[in-house]
Design an enzyme around this catalytic site. Sequence first.
Site, mmCIF file in Angstrom:
data_model
loop_
_atom_site.group_PDB
_atom_site.id
_atom_site.type_symbol
_atom_site.label_atom_id
_atom_site.label_comp_id
_atom_site.label_asym_id
_atom_site.label_seq_id
_atom_site.Cartn_x
_atom_site.Cartn_y
_atom_site.Cartn_z
ATOM 1 N N ASP A 28 9.206 3.849 5.472
ATOM 2 C CA ASP A 28 10.360 4.347 4.719
ATOM 3 C C ASP A 28 10.742 5.714 5.311
ATOM 4 O O ASP A 28 11.429 5.763 6.331
ATOM 5 C CB ASP A 28 9.917 4.408 3.243
ATOM 6 C CG ASP A 28 11.009 4.814 2.275
ATOM 7 O OD1 ASP A 28 12.158 4.410 2.470
ATOM 8 O OD2 ASP A 28 10.708 5.550 1.324
ATOM 9 N N ILE A 69 11.734 -2.495 -3.072
ATOM 10 C CA ILE A 69 11.191 -3.815 -2.743
ATOM 11 C C ILE A 69 9.856 -4.032 -3.451
ATOM 12 O O ILE A 69 9.025 -3.124 -3.488
ATOM 13 C CB ILE A 69 10.956 -3.921 -1.215
ATOM 14 C CG1 ILE A 69 12.181 -3.471 -0.420
ATOM 15 C CG2 ILE A 69 10.520 -5.314 -0.836
ATOM 16 C CD1 ILE A 69 13.368 -4.356 -0.483
ATOM 17 N N GLU A 106 1.204 -1.674 8.092
ATOM 18 C CA GLU A 106 1.794 -0.987 6.936
ATOM 19 C C GLU A 106 2.780 -1.918 6.224
ATOM 20 O O GLU A 106 3.392 -2.783 6.857
ATOM 21 C CB GLU A 106 2.489 0.275 7.461
ATOM 22 C CG GLU A 106 3.301 1.087 6.501
ATOM 23 C CD GLU A 106 2.501 1.767 5.392
ATOM 24 O OE1 GLU A 106 1.808 1.041 4.658
ATOM 25 O OE2 GLU A 106 2.610 2.996 5.244
ATOM 26 N N ASP A 107 2.940 -1.741 4.931
ATOM 27 C CA ASP A 107 3.900 -2.580 4.212
ATOM 28 C C ASP A 107 5.339 -2.176 4.530
ATOM 29 O O ASP A 107 6.135 -2.988 4.986
ATOM 30 C CB ASP A 107 3.627 -2.570 2.693
ATOM 31 C CG ASP A 107 3.566 -1.167 2.087
ATOM 32 O OD1 ASP A 107 3.753 -0.176 2.810
ATOM 33 O OD2 ASP A 107 3.318 -1.066 0.872
ATOM 34 N N LYS A 115 12.644 0.482 6.932
ATOM 35 C CA LYS A 115 13.842 1.022 6.272
ATOM 36 C C LYS A 115 14.340 2.208 7.100
ATOM 37 O O LYS A 115 14.087 3.366 6.735
ATOM 38 C CB LYS A 115 13.491 1.519 4.868
ATOM 39 C CG LYS A 115 13.376 0.476 3.777
ATOM 40 C CD LYS A 115 13.134 1.233 2.463
ATOM 41 C CE LYS A 115 13.075 0.354 1.249
ATOM 42 N NZ LYS A 115 12.739 1.161 0.042
ATOM 43 N N ASP A 151 4.295 -3.211 -4.835
ATOM 44 C CA ASP A 151 4.287 -3.089 -6.294
ATOM 45 C C ASP A 151 5.415 -2.209 -6.821
ATOM 46 O O ASP A 151 6.068 -1.486 -6.068
ATOM 47 C CB ASP A 151 2.975 -2.452 -6.756
ATOM 48 C CG ASP A 151 2.947 -0.944 -6.490
ATOM 49 O OD1 ASP A 151 3.280 -0.538 -5.362
ATOM 50 O OD2 ASP A 151 2.625 -0.188 -7.421
ATOM 51 N N LYS A 186 -2.736 -0.198 -0.856
ATOM 52 C CA LYS A 186 -2.919 -1.594 -1.185
ATOM 53 C C LYS A 186 -1.773 -2.465 -0.669
ATOM 54 O O LYS A 186 -1.914 -3.667 -0.510
ATOM 55 C CB LYS A 186 -2.974 -1.759 -2.713
ATOM 56 C CG LYS A 186 -4.080 -1.007 -3.383
ATOM 57 C CD LYS A 186 -3.936 -1.139 -4.933
ATOM 58 C CE LYS A 186 -4.954 -0.289 -5.649
ATOM 59 N NZ LYS A 186 -4.660 -0.217 -7.101
ATOM 60 N N GLY A 187 -0.620 -1.856 -0.454
ATOM 61 C CA GLY A 187 0.610 -2.621 -0.222
ATOM 62 C C GLY A 187 0.579 -3.587 0.945
ATOM 63 O O GLY A 187 1.257 -4.607 0.919
ATOM 64 N N ARG A 241 2.738 -7.260 -7.251
ATOM 65 C CA ARG A 241 2.142 -7.414 -5.922
ATOM 66 C C ARG A 241 1.925 -8.881 -5.562
ATOM 67 O O ARG A 241 1.935 -9.254 -4.399
ATOM 68 C CB ARG A 241 0.782 -6.709 -5.860
ATOM 69 C CG ARG A 241 0.856 -5.197 -5.886
ATOM 70 C CD ARG A 241 -0.492 -4.611 -5.479
ATOM 71 N NE ARG A 241 -0.609 -3.206 -5.837
ATOM 72 C CZ ARG A 241 -0.137 -2.203 -5.106
ATOM 73 N NH1 ARG A 241 0.500 -2.441 -3.980
ATOM 74 N NH2 ARG A 241 -0.300 -0.958 -5.492
HETATM 75 P P1 5GP Z 1 6.829 6.617 3.754
HETATM 76 O O1 5GP Z 1 5.719 7.576 3.977
HETATM 77 O O2 5GP Z 1 7.220 5.852 4.984
HETATM 78 O O3 5GP Z 1 8.012 7.259 3.096
HETATM 79 O O4 5GP Z 1 6.362 5.641 2.640
HETATM 80 C C1 5GP Z 1 5.525 4.655 2.836
HETATM 81 C C2 5GP Z 1 5.047 4.066 1.523
HETATM 82 O O5 5GP Z 1 5.990 4.236 0.456
HETATM 83 C C3 5GP Z 1 4.929 2.582 1.682
HETATM 84 O O6 5GP Z 1 3.684 2.274 2.240
HETATM 85 C C4 5GP Z 1 5.073 2.110 0.263
HETATM 86 O O7 5GP Z 1 3.833 2.164 -0.377
HETATM 87 C C5 5GP Z 1 6.012 3.113 -0.386
HETATM 88 N N1 5GP Z 1 7.378 2.572 -0.444
HETATM 89 C C6 5GP Z 1 8.466 2.963 0.224
HETATM 90 N N2 5GP Z 1 9.528 2.215 -0.064
HETATM 91 C C7 5GP Z 1 9.101 1.301 -0.959
HETATM 92 C C8 5GP Z 1 9.725 0.190 -1.639
HETATM 93 O O8 5GP Z 1 10.907 -0.125 -1.486
HETATM 94 N N3 5GP Z 1 8.924 -0.527 -2.464
HETATM 95 C C9 5GP Z 1 7.617 -0.241 -2.675
HETATM 96 N N4 5GP Z 1 6.934 -1.028 -3.503
HETATM 97 N N5 5GP Z 1 6.996 0.779 -2.052
HETATM 98 C C10 5GP Z 1 7.729 1.537 -1.202
#
Ligand code: 5GP
Length: 177
Positions: free
Chosen positions: A106, A157, A102-103, A134, A163, A40-41, A169
């Site tokens: 990370d 964040i 993508e939001d 990030k 969220d 949803k992000g 959100r």
């Molecule tokens: P990744 O697979 O890159 O580690 O994670 C991606 C997902 O982790 C993002 O789409 C998001 O939903 C969640 N995420 C990572 N960091 C944050 C953050 O700082 N805040 C929020 N709300 N979600 C995060």
Amino acid sequence: MSEPRRIYAREEIDERVREVGREITADGIGAPLVAVCVIKGAVVFFADLVRSINGADVRFAFVAAKSYKADGNRMTSAGEVKLEYVSFSPEEIKGADVLLVEDIVDTGRTIAVLKAYCESLGAERVRIAALLDKPDCRVADVAPDYAAFTIKGDPYIVGYGLDNMQKYRNLDGIFVI
Ligand code: 5GP
């Protein structure tokens, strides 16, 4: 928990998102361009970004992936990514110019899995647009092609679609908690 602290106001976000849309357009828009919103992000970012892209045949698709599980007040990486929902058929992706929206990138695990999935379906090209990058948290060997903002370290964040336990959100801006 303390109140969210705003780090980017709506005006700055609008300006950056329009710039990212212009960059994507300048790098070429396939026919079709399939813009894939990672729900949803990314919903709020997606809605603004697609309107900043100038293309004649821009299609919408949606996926949901889970890579995080609840850990107290915060969400932490579970290290495993599962596709929970896919709105498109393989035929829609075959030969298409795909833009994953993508939001946050990370660890990069989620977007790496989604990119590999679209490539396996025969996408002509797969680009990644992230609201936030990030890079200090990266585990997977992947980087967004476009990022509206780069965040140092690992603050949590919320807002503008993001969220914490489904809250925040709708905040009009990007915040840290
Ligand atoms: P990744 O697979 O890159 O580690 O994670 C991606 C997902 O982790 C993002 O789409 C998001 O939903 C969640 N995420 C990572 N960091 C944050 C953050 O700082 N805040 C929020 N709300 N979600 C995060």
